[in-house]
Scaffold this motif. Structure first.
Motif, PDB file in Angstrom:
ATOM      1  N   GLY A  98       0.799  -1.218   0.000  1.00  0.00           N
ATOM      2  CA  GLY A  98       0.000   0.000   0.000  1.00  0.00           C
ATOM      3  C   GLY A  98       0.830   1.265   0.000  1.00  0.00           C
ATOM      4  N   ALA A  99       2.109   1.150  -0.351  1.00  0.00           N
ATOM      5  CA  ALA A  99       2.985   2.320  -0.370  1.00  0.00           C
ATOM      6  C   ALA A  99       2.695   3.173  -1.596  1.00  0.00           C
ATOM      7  CB  ALA A  99       4.450   1.882  -0.362  1.00  0.00           C
ATOM      8  N   SER A 100       3.152   4.412  -1.542  1.00  0.00           N
ATOM      9  CA  SER A 100       2.965   5.303  -2.687  1.00  0.00           C
ATOM     10  C   SER A 100       4.250   6.086  -2.943  1.00  0.00           C
ATOM     11  CB  SER A 100       1.771   6.243  -2.439  1.00  0.00           C
ATOM     12  OG  SER A 100       1.952   6.988  -1.238  1.00  0.00           O
ATOM     13  N   THR A 101       4.200   7.389  -2.775  1.00  0.00           N
ATOM     14  CA  THR A 101       5.311   8.255  -3.175  1.00  0.00           C
ATOM     15  C   THR A 101       6.639   7.882  -2.525  1.00  0.00           C
ATOM     16  OG1 THR A 101       3.671  10.027  -3.317  1.00  0.00           O
ATOM     17  CG2 THR A 101       5.984  10.660  -3.464  1.00  0.00           C
ATOM     18  N   MET A 102       6.625   7.569  -1.233  1.00  0.00           N
ATOM     19  CA  MET A 102       7.877   7.315  -0.528  1.00  0.00           C
ATOM     20  C   MET A 102       8.596   6.076  -1.036  1.00  0.00           C
ATOM     21  SD  MET A 102       8.257   9.870   1.294  1.00  0.00           S
ATOM     22  CE  MET A 102       9.751   9.307   2.108  1.00  0.00           C
ATOM     23  N   ALA A 103       7.855   5.155  -1.655  1.00  0.00           N
ATOM     24  CA  ALA A 103       8.500   3.952  -2.200  1.00  0.00           C
ATOM     25  C   ALA A 103       9.474   4.302  -3.314  1.00  0.00           C
ATOM     26  CB  ALA A 103       7.448   2.981  -2.718  1.00  0.00           C
ATOM     27  N   LEU A 104       9.260   5.459  -3.947  1.00  0.00           N
ATOM     28  CA  LEU A 104      10.125   5.875  -5.056  1.00  0.00           C
ATOM     29  C   LEU A 104      11.433   6.502  -4.566  1.00  0.00           C
ATOM     30  CD1 LEU A 104       7.422   7.336  -7.457  1.00  0.00           C
ATOM     31  CD2 LEU A 104       8.652   5.167  -7.673  1.00  0.00           C
ATOM     32  N   VAL A 105      11.561   6.643  -3.268  1.00  0.00           N
ATOM     33  CA  VAL A 105      12.829   7.139  -2.713  1.00  0.00           C
ATOM     34  C   VAL A 105      13.342   6.173  -1.642  1.00  0.00           C
ATOM     35  CG1 VAL A 105      12.394   9.575  -3.215  1.00  0.00           C
ATOM     36  CG2 VAL A 105      11.565   8.597  -1.066  1.00  0.00           C
ATOM     37  N   PHE A 111      14.160  -0.823  -8.192  1.00  0.00           N
ATOM     38  CA  PHE A 111      13.429  -1.895  -8.868  1.00  0.00           C
ATOM     39  C   PHE A 111      12.190  -1.334  -9.558  1.00  0.00           C
ATOM     40  CE2 PHE A 111      15.810  -3.926  -5.468  1.00  0.00           C
ATOM     41  CZ  PHE A 111      16.434  -4.964  -6.163  1.00  0.00           C
ATOM     42  N   LEU A 112      11.479  -0.422  -8.868  1.00  0.00           N
ATOM     43  CA  LEU A 112      10.293   0.186  -9.460  1.00  0.00           C
ATOM     44  C   LEU A 112      10.668   1.006 -10.692  1.00  0.00           C
ATOM     45  CD1 LEU A 112       8.458   1.338  -6.205  1.00  0.00           C
ATOM     46  CD2 LEU A 112       7.722  -0.480  -7.757  1.00  0.00           C
ATOM     47  N   LEU A 113      11.687   1.842 -10.556  1.00  0.00           N
ATOM     48  CA  LEU A 113      12.111   2.672 -11.679  1.00  0.00           C
ATOM     49  C   LEU A 113      12.680   1.820 -12.808  1.00  0.00           C
ATOM     50  CD1 LEU A 113      13.792   5.601  -9.703  1.00  0.00           C
ATOM     51  CD2 LEU A 113      11.530   5.572 -10.770  1.00  0.00           C
ATOM     52  N   GLY A 114      13.292   0.692 -12.448  1.00  0.00           N
ATOM     53  CA  GLY A 114      13.851  -0.205 -13.461  1.00  0.00           C
ATOM     54  C   GLY A 114      12.800  -0.893 -14.310  1.00  0.00           C
ATOM     55  N   PHE A 115      11.544  -0.923 -13.819  1.00  0.00           N
ATOM     56  CA  PHE A 115      10.472  -1.523 -14.611  1.00  0.00           C
ATOM     57  C   PHE A 115      10.310  -0.835 -15.964  1.00  0.00           C
ATOM     58  CE2 PHE A 115       7.921  -3.053 -10.654  1.00  0.00           C
ATOM     59  CZ  PHE A 115       8.752  -4.159 -10.562  1.00  0.00           C
ATOM     60  N   LEU A 116      10.503   0.488 -15.999  1.00  0.00           N
ATOM     61  CA  LEU A 116      10.264   1.229 -17.235  1.00  0.00           C
ATOM     62  C   LEU A 116      11.264   0.873 -18.338  1.00  0.00           C
ATOM     63  CD1 LEU A 116       8.587   3.199 -18.793  1.00  0.00           C
ATOM     64  CD2 LEU A 116       9.833   5.094 -17.727  1.00  0.00           C
ATOM     65  N   PRO A 117      12.577   1.035 -18.102  1.00  0.00           N
ATOM     66  CA  PRO A 117      13.503   0.599 -19.157  1.00  0.00           C
ATOM     67  C   PRO A 117      13.436  -0.903 -19.391  1.00  0.00           C
ATOM     68  CG  PRO A 117      14.718   1.152 -17.154  1.00  0.00           C
ATOM     69  CD  PRO A 117      13.305   1.615 -16.958  1.00  0.00           C
ATOM     70  N   VAL A 155      18.122  -5.942 -16.607  1.00  0.00           N
ATOM     71  CA  VAL A 155      17.941  -4.486 -16.563  1.00  0.00           C
ATOM     72  C   VAL A 155      17.333  -4.050 -15.228  1.00  0.00           C
ATOM     73  CG1 VAL A 155      16.713  -2.523 -17.570  1.00  0.00           C
ATOM     74  CG2 VAL A 155      17.746  -4.251 -19.064  1.00  0.00           C
ATOM     75  N   VAL A 156      16.248  -4.701 -14.815  1.00  0.00           N
ATOM     76  CA  VAL A 156      15.567  -4.299 -13.575  1.00  0.00           C
ATOM     77  C   VAL A 156      16.493  -4.438 -12.367  1.00  0.00           C
ATOM     78  CG1 VAL A 156      13.707  -4.884 -11.967  1.00  0.00           C
ATOM     79  CG2 VAL A 156      13.244  -4.793 -14.422  1.00  0.00           C
ATOM     80  N   TYR A 157      17.232  -5.533 -12.306  1.00  0.00           N
ATOM     81  CA  TYR A 157      18.105  -5.738 -11.140  1.00  0.00           C
ATOM     82  C   TYR A 157      19.339  -4.856 -11.174  1.00  0.00           C
ATOM     83  CZ  TYR A 157      15.282  -9.353  -9.119  1.00  0.00           C
ATOM     84  OH  TYR A 157      14.244 -10.011  -8.506  1.00  0.00           O
ATOM     85  N   THR A 158      19.783  -4.479 -12.346  1.00  0.00           N
ATOM     86  CA  THR A 158      20.892  -3.529 -12.414  1.00  0.00           C
ATOM     87  C   THR A 158      20.477  -2.207 -11.787  1.00  0.00           C
ATOM     88  OG1 THR A 158      21.814  -4.533 -14.424  1.00  0.00           O
ATOM     89  CG2 THR A 158      22.417  -2.248 -13.963  1.00  0.00           C
ATOM     90  N   PHE A 159      19.302  -1.717 -12.164  1.00  0.00           N
ATOM     91  CA  PHE A 159      18.783  -0.491 -11.561  1.00  0.00           C
ATOM     92  C   PHE A 159      18.533  -0.694 -10.065  1.00  0.00           C
ATOM     93  CE2 PHE A 159      18.149   0.892 -15.825  1.00  0.00           C
ATOM     94  CZ  PHE A 159      17.971   2.266 -15.789  1.00  0.00           C
TER      95      PHE A 159
END
Length: 204
Positions: A98-105, A111-117, A155-159
């Protein structure tokens, strides 16, 4: 020459038809990214498995990311993940636990940001479906697995590992070792996703 009522009616009808056709094309293209963005949220909300030694839980999100990359164009797949990340950044509780914004920091940010590339790489590497036949289906599944492995794991795990190491101050080797359970699980997910996507491609 001035427009007659008949000409005006035809012009209006043509404009309305063009607008309706454009709306149908937009709807046909956009519903798939929306569906996969929702599936990513559902996969995070459905449950998570904690892993000792790491603050990042196991979820089915990477499986959905792999399916998105294998079943959508790279633009659609990228849009699905971007919409999911944007929803979390906006404060919606769409991430694991149930996390939101703070999960991105936090520790799972990479891992979340790595989903995109990662999803874009999967979509670009998968290639086109091979012609009909058992051997063609096997080749398609193998190619899909390679694409899912490179994009969804490498890619995801590298990020994920590099960003988690930076945020926590832990050595890259230590973060990598703690992530091995995830990596093994995601290799299995890549295998299952490739079989599922290849089977659906054959049905289409």
């Amino acid at each position: 020459m001035s427009n007659t009522p008949e000409t005006t009616a035809r012009t209006t009808e043509a404009t309305e038809s063009k607008t309706a056709s454009t709306a149908r094309r937009v709807a046909a293209v956009s519903w798939k990214p929306v569906l996969f963005a929702v599936l990513m949220w559902v996969s995070a909300a459905a449950g998570q498995i904690p892993v000792p030694g790491t603050p990042v839980p196991i979820t089915l999100q990477t499986f959905v990311v792999m399916l998105a990359g294998l079943m959508l164009t790279w633009r659609q797949a990228g849009a699905a993940v971007a919409a999911y990340l944007a929803a979390g950044a906006a404060g919606l509780p769409v991430f694991a636990g149930g996390a939101s914004t703070m999960a991105l920091v936090g520790p799972s940010a990479g891992f979340l940001l790595g989903f995109l590339p990662g999803v874009v790489v999967i979509a670009l590497l998968k290639g086109s479906k091979d012609s009909k036949g058992k051997s063609a289906s096997i080749l398609t599944a193998l190619r899909y697995f390679a694409a899912a492995f490179v994009g969804g794991v490498v890619v995801v795990y590298t990020f994920g590992i590099l960003i988690q190491s930076t945020l926590t101050g832990l050595p890259v080797a230590a973060v990598t070792a703690a992530s091995m359970a995830f990596i093994i699980g995601d290799i299995v997910k890549a295998f299952v996703a490739s079989l599922a996507a290849a089977g659906l491609a054959r049905l289409r």
